[in-house]
Write a protein that holds these residues in place. Structure first.
Motif, short mmCIF file in Angstrom:
data_model
loop_
_atom_site.label_atom_id
_atom_site.label_comp_id
_atom_site.label_asym_id
_atom_site.label_seq_id
_atom_site.Cartn_x
_atom_site.Cartn_y
_atom_site.Cartn_z
N UNK A 48 73.13 -52.74 -22.57
CA UNK A 48 74.17 -52.85 -23.58
C UNK A 48 73.67 -53.76 -24.69
N UNK A 49 74.38 -53.80 -25.79
CA UNK A 49 73.99 -54.69 -26.90
C UNK A 49 74.03 -56.16 -26.49
N UNK A 50 74.86 -56.49 -25.52
CA UNK A 50 74.95 -57.88 -25.07
C UNK A 50 73.87 -58.22 -24.04
N UNK A 51 73.09 -57.21 -23.63
CA UNK A 51 71.95 -57.50 -22.76
C UNK A 51 72.14 -57.16 -21.30
N UNK A 52 73.22 -56.50 -20.93
CA UNK A 52 73.43 -56.12 -19.53
C UNK A 52 72.72 -54.82 -19.23
N UNK A 53 71.95 -54.80 -18.14
CA UNK A 53 71.29 -53.58 -17.72
C UNK A 53 72.33 -52.62 -17.17
N UNK A 54 72.32 -51.40 -17.63
CA UNK A 54 73.29 -50.40 -17.16
C UNK A 54 72.55 -49.18 -16.61
N UNK A 55 71.83 -49.42 -15.55
CA UNK A 55 71.09 -48.37 -14.88
C UNK A 55 72.03 -47.54 -14.02
N UNK A 56 71.89 -46.22 -14.06
CA UNK A 56 72.75 -45.38 -13.21
C UNK A 56 72.54 -45.69 -11.73
N UNK A 57 73.53 -45.39 -10.92
CA UNK A 57 73.42 -45.59 -9.48
C UNK A 57 72.44 -44.58 -8.91
N UNK A 58 71.33 -45.06 -8.36
CA UNK A 58 70.32 -44.16 -7.78
C UNK A 58 70.04 -44.51 -6.33
N UNK A 59 70.81 -45.41 -5.76
CA UNK A 59 70.57 -45.84 -4.39
C UNK A 59 70.70 -44.68 -3.40
N UNK A 60 71.48 -43.66 -3.74
CA UNK A 60 71.69 -42.54 -2.83
C UNK A 60 70.49 -41.59 -2.78
N UNK A 61 69.51 -41.78 -3.68
CA UNK A 61 68.33 -40.91 -3.70
C UNK A 61 67.35 -41.38 -2.60
N UNK A 62 67.64 -40.97 -1.40
CA UNK A 62 66.95 -41.50 -0.22
C UNK A 62 65.49 -41.09 -0.13
N UNK A 63 65.05 -40.11 -0.94
CA UNK A 63 63.67 -39.65 -0.88
C UNK A 63 62.88 -40.04 -2.14
N UNK A 64 63.49 -40.81 -3.02
CA UNK A 64 62.83 -41.18 -4.27
C UNK A 64 61.63 -42.08 -4.01
N UNK A 65 60.47 -41.66 -4.53
CA UNK A 65 59.23 -42.43 -4.35
C UNK A 65 58.78 -43.12 -5.63
N UNK A 66 59.01 -42.47 -6.79
CA UNK A 66 58.49 -42.97 -8.06
C UNK A 66 59.61 -43.05 -9.08
N UNK A 67 59.73 -44.21 -9.74
CA UNK A 67 60.77 -44.41 -10.75
C UNK A 67 60.17 -45.09 -11.97
N UNK A 68 60.51 -44.56 -13.16
CA UNK A 68 60.12 -45.18 -14.43
C UNK A 68 61.37 -45.46 -15.23
#
Length: 196
Positions: free
Chosen positions: A18-38
């Motif tokens: 956000x403009x105030x500096x808060x990271x607003x990353x989508x919820x990806x914790x449910x991606x149980x097979x995720x190996x690589x993230x950018x």
């Protein structure tokens, strides 16, 4: 993303703060097979940002690249909580601030760590924070004063590469090699490239 729970690679590029500096990353914790993230943030920041306490990363994650998030170094704890992380690349103001202090047993599986264009000055860490680290690359971090001295006691360390860094940082890499040589080891290899 909820329709692709078996996703193994994911890149998120856009307004991740956000403009105030808060990271607003989508919820990806449910991606149980995720190996690589950018993660690449496209919002320009004028001050260090903050993490939301609700951000969680999948335990399956092995490789993470973070760019332009402008997070304060004290927020790096969230990456220490990824238990199976093997590769971490912090690039182009992923974090800002003068110092990073890692916690004991912070990165138990990390084998490769890269800093690229960060304003970090002091890095406080010991060998048990990175017990299986094999390769360290530090590019265009001219303010970093030294590689942590105790890295000389990481028995798995094979390679340290510095480019466009301070003379003090280069000297600390040589000191680490001398410590290894005193143990009878002919590693790690040290690559030092002159500043441009």
């Amino acid at each position: 993303m909820s329709t692709t729970p078996n996703l193994r690679k994911l890149g998120l590029c856009g307004a991740l703060t956000t403009r105030s500096g808060d990271l607003k990353c989508p919820d990806i914790d449910f991606l149980a097979h995720l190996k690589t993230l950018k993660l690449f943030n496209t919002i320009p920041m004028s001050k260090a940002g903050r993490l939301s306490s609700s951000i969680l990363f999948p335990r399956s994650l092995r490789k993470l690249t973070v760019s332009n998030l402008y997070l304060h170094w004290k927020e790096a704890w969230v990456f220490e909580l990824i238990p199976n992380l093997e590769v971490l690349k912090l690039k182009f103001h992923a974090f800002v601030g003068k110092g990073w202090e890692t916690s004991p047993k912070a990165f138990p599986c990390l084998k490769f760590l890269r800093f690229h264009e960060l304003d970090l000055e002091t890095w406080t860490a010991s060998h048990d924070h990175f017990p299986v680290l094999q390769r360290l690359q530090v590019y265009r971090c001219p303010y970093l004063m030294e590689i942590p001295e105790d890295f000389g006691n990481i028995c798995t360390l094979e390679w340290i590469e510095l480019s466009e860094c301070s003379d003090a940082a280069s000297n600390s890499a040589r000191d680490i090699r001398e410590v290894q040589e005193s143990f009878g080891n002919d590693w790690p290899k040290i690559l030092l490239n002159p500043r441009v």
